[in-house]
Design a protein around this motif. Structure first.
Motif, PDB file in Angstrom:
ATOM      1  N   PRO A 161       0.777  -1.387   0.042  1.00  0.00           N
ATOM      2  CA  PRO A 161      -0.155  -0.041   0.051  1.00  0.00           C
ATOM      3  C   PRO A 161       0.970   1.256   0.022  1.00  0.00           C
ATOM      4  CG  PRO A 161      -0.833  -1.472   1.497  1.00  0.00           C
ATOM      5  CD  PRO A 161       0.585  -1.995   0.984  1.00  0.00           C
ATOM      6  N   ALA A 162       1.959   1.295   0.917  1.00  0.00           N
ATOM      7  CA  ALA A 162       2.627   2.478   0.733  1.00  0.00           C
ATOM      8  C   ALA A 162       3.517   2.634  -0.507  1.00  0.00           C
ATOM      9  CB  ALA A 162       3.981   2.382   1.874  1.00  0.00           C
ATOM     10  N   VAL A 163       3.919   1.454  -1.336  1.00  0.00           N
ATOM     11  CA  VAL A 163       4.469   1.616  -2.570  1.00  0.00           C
ATOM     12  C   VAL A 163       3.731   2.317  -3.480  1.00  0.00           C
ATOM     13  CG1 VAL A 163       5.481   0.358  -4.631  1.00  0.00           C
ATOM     14  CG2 VAL A 163       6.179   0.087  -2.175  1.00  0.00           C
ATOM     15  N   PHE A 164       2.223   1.583  -3.610  1.00  0.00           N
ATOM     16  CA  PHE A 164       1.465   2.444  -4.631  1.00  0.00           C
ATOM     17  C   PHE A 164       1.020   3.587  -4.447  1.00  0.00           C
ATOM     18  CE2 PHE A 164       0.188  -2.223  -5.447  1.00  0.00           C
ATOM     19  CZ  PHE A 164       0.684  -2.480  -6.814  1.00  0.00           C
ATOM     20  N   GLY A 165       1.008   3.931  -3.066  1.00  0.00           N
ATOM     21  CA  GLY A 165       0.559   5.400  -2.690  1.00  0.00           C
ATOM     22  C   GLY A 165       1.790   6.130  -2.994  1.00  0.00           C
ATOM     23  N   ALA A 166       2.906   5.970  -2.928  1.00  0.00           N
ATOM     24  CA  ALA A 166       4.017   6.710  -3.193  1.00  0.00           C
ATOM     25  C   ALA A 166       4.056   7.012  -4.983  1.00  0.00           C
ATOM     26  CB  ALA A 166       5.382   6.268  -2.671  1.00  0.00           C
ATOM     27  N   LEU A 167       3.764   6.070  -5.607  1.00  0.00           N
ATOM     28  CA  LEU A 167       3.758   6.029  -6.985  1.00  0.00           C
ATOM     29  C   LEU A 167       2.507   6.337  -7.723  1.00  0.00           C
ATOM     30  CD1 LEU A 167       6.213   3.039  -7.630  1.00  0.00           C
ATOM     31  CD2 LEU A 167       6.620   5.348  -7.286  1.00  0.00           C
ATOM     32  N   SER A 168       1.404   6.362  -7.153  1.00  0.00           N
ATOM     33  CA  SER A 168       0.327   6.828  -7.930  1.00  0.00           C
ATOM     34  C   SER A 168       0.039   8.338  -7.837  1.00  0.00           C
ATOM     35  CB  SER A 168      -1.034   6.423  -6.959  1.00  0.00           C
ATOM     36  OG  SER A 168      -2.323   6.797  -7.487  1.00  0.00           O
ATOM     37  N   PRO A 169      -0.484   8.830  -8.846  1.00  0.00           N
ATOM     38  CA  PRO A 169      -0.667  10.325  -9.057  1.00  0.00           C
ATOM     39  C   PRO A 169      -1.872  10.744  -8.318  1.00  0.00           C
ATOM     40  CG  PRO A 169      -1.204   9.362 -11.193  1.00  0.00           C
ATOM     41  CD  PRO A 169      -0.783   8.090 -10.366  1.00  0.00           C
ATOM     42  N   ARG A 170      -2.831   9.680  -7.747  1.00  0.00           N
ATOM     43  CA  ARG A 170      -3.877  10.024  -7.246  1.00  0.00           C
ATOM     44  C   ARG A 170      -3.783   9.606  -5.846  1.00  0.00           C
ATOM     45  NH1 ARG A 170      -8.464   9.630 -11.152  1.00  0.00           N
ATOM     46  NH2 ARG A 170      -9.759  10.219  -9.404  1.00  0.00           N
ATOM     47  N   THR A 171      -4.855  10.493  -5.175  1.00  0.00           N
ATOM     48  CA  THR A 171      -5.048   9.798  -3.744  1.00  0.00           C
ATOM     49  C   THR A 171      -6.036   8.704  -3.919  1.00  0.00           C
ATOM     50  OG1 THR A 171      -5.433  12.008  -2.608  1.00  0.00           O
ATOM     51  CG2 THR A 171      -6.562  10.580  -1.686  1.00  0.00           C
ATOM     52  N   ILE A 172      -5.510   7.683  -3.312  1.00  0.00           N
ATOM     53  CA  ILE A 172      -6.060   6.147  -3.300  1.00  0.00           C
ATOM     54  C   ILE A 172      -6.808   5.988  -2.100  1.00  0.00           C
ATOM     55  CG2 ILE A 172      -5.657   3.809  -3.618  1.00  0.00           C
ATOM     56  CD1 ILE A 172      -3.112   4.243  -4.620  1.00  0.00           C
ATOM     57  N   TYR A 173      -8.165   5.765  -2.392  1.00  0.00           N
ATOM     58  CA  TYR A 173      -8.848   5.231  -1.262  1.00  0.00           C
ATOM     59  C   TYR A 173      -9.022   3.968  -1.239  1.00  0.00           C
ATOM     60  CZ  TYR A 173     -10.776  10.072  -0.699  1.00  0.00           C
ATOM     61  OH  TYR A 173     -10.777  11.380  -0.400  1.00  0.00           O
ATOM     62  N   TYR A 174      -8.105   3.200  -0.288  1.00  0.00           N
ATOM     63  CA  TYR A 174      -8.128   1.832  -0.074  1.00  0.00           C
ATOM     64  C   TYR A 174      -9.200   1.107   0.776  1.00  0.00           C
ATOM     65  CZ  TYR A 174      -2.834   1.708  -1.565  1.00  0.00           C
ATOM     66  OH  TYR A 174      -1.809   1.874  -2.248  1.00  0.00           O
ATOM     67  N   MET A 175      -9.189  -0.098   0.323  1.00  0.00           N
ATOM     68  CA  MET A 175     -10.209  -0.839   1.166  1.00  0.00           C
ATOM     69  C   MET A 175      -9.198  -1.788   1.782  1.00  0.00           C
ATOM     70  SD  MET A 175     -13.678  -3.214   0.356  1.00  0.00           S
ATOM     71  CE  MET A 175     -12.715  -4.440  -0.845  1.00  0.00           C
ATOM     72  N   ALA A 176      -9.666  -2.200   3.191  1.00  0.00           N
ATOM     73  CA  ALA A 176      -8.669  -2.987   3.939  1.00  0.00           C
ATOM     74  C   ALA A 176      -9.604  -3.903   4.871  1.00  0.00           C
ATOM     75  CB  ALA A 176      -7.641  -2.066   4.748  1.00  0.00           C
TER      76      ALA A 176
END
Length: 216
Positions: free
Chosen positions: A51-66
């Motif tokens: 989640p931290a990797v995708f968050g660092a590399l995504s240009p969008r704010t990600i609303y994750y489901m966990a």
């Protein structure tokens, strides 16, 4: 900009910076991620670092489901909720989670789903569950597949390299909004996820050149 966006703006240079320090990152095809509008990010999952990797590399704010168990961990639960993460009860019908998934994309935001449902300990992508395709079909939004490679062997202190590759936006026009349509769309997502993962395996074998375009 809402409160979650502010938290992400603070988190990118802090948590994102720490992630880059412990796992050298490469990002391939990120220009394919739509900058505006509802989108489902269909992601594979090996490690708690993902989640931290995708968050660092995504240009969008990600609303994750966990999973709801993560929300119950003291400290962690408060942290992930601050980043907009909402909970799901795994292994049972969770209408509130489905409602939240649809609400996120209907509101023009990026929904992040680890589409296999759990971490894949075998080190390769697993079977894609129908959640991402269901939301995309019901809300008529695109799916962008994000494949990750490297975290399956990453350990604290190893500084193993990690890479992400993004697909072109996928739409499923013509598929029915029912279980049959969800299965067919999920199969397409799974094929694309594996194709991008295999691309990343090859890129790592070549030493991770900085400028490489994922397959169209």
């Amino acid at each position: 900009m809402n409160v979650t966006d502010v938290v992400w703006a603070l988190g990118r240079p802090t948590i994102g910076g720490l992630t880059r320090a412990v796992a050298p990152l490469r990002n391939y095809g990120v220009d394919r991620v739509p900058r505006h509008g509802g989108v489902v990010l269909a992601l594979n999952h090996f490690h708690w670092l993902d989640p931290a990797v995708f968050g660092a590399l995504s240009p969008r704010t990600i609303y994750y489901m966990a999973k709801i168990e993560a929300h119950r961990v003291p400290g962690l639960g408060q942290l992930i909720r601050a980043f907009g993460t909402f909970s799901v009860r795994r292994g049972e019908s969770d209408r509130e989670a489905v409602r939240m998934m649809r609400h996120v994309v209907a509101d023009g935001r990026a929904l992040g789903l680890f589409v296999e449902g759990t971490r894949q300990l075998a080190g390769v992508p697993g079977e894609v569950r129908p959640g991402a395709s269901m939301v995309a079909l019901q809300e008529d939004v695109p799916v962008v597949v994000g494949a990750i490679h490297g975290t399956q062997t990453w350990r604290v202190g190893s500084f193993a390299p990690v890479s992400v590759a993004w697909s072109e936006p996928m739409r499923f026009d013509g598929l029915p909004r029912n279980a049959k349509g969800y299965r067919e769309a999920s199969a397409e997502i799974q094929r694309e996820l594996r194709r991008l993962f295999d691309f990343l395996v090859e890129v790592h074998e070549l030493g991770r050149p900085a400028v490489v375009v994922p397959p169209p």
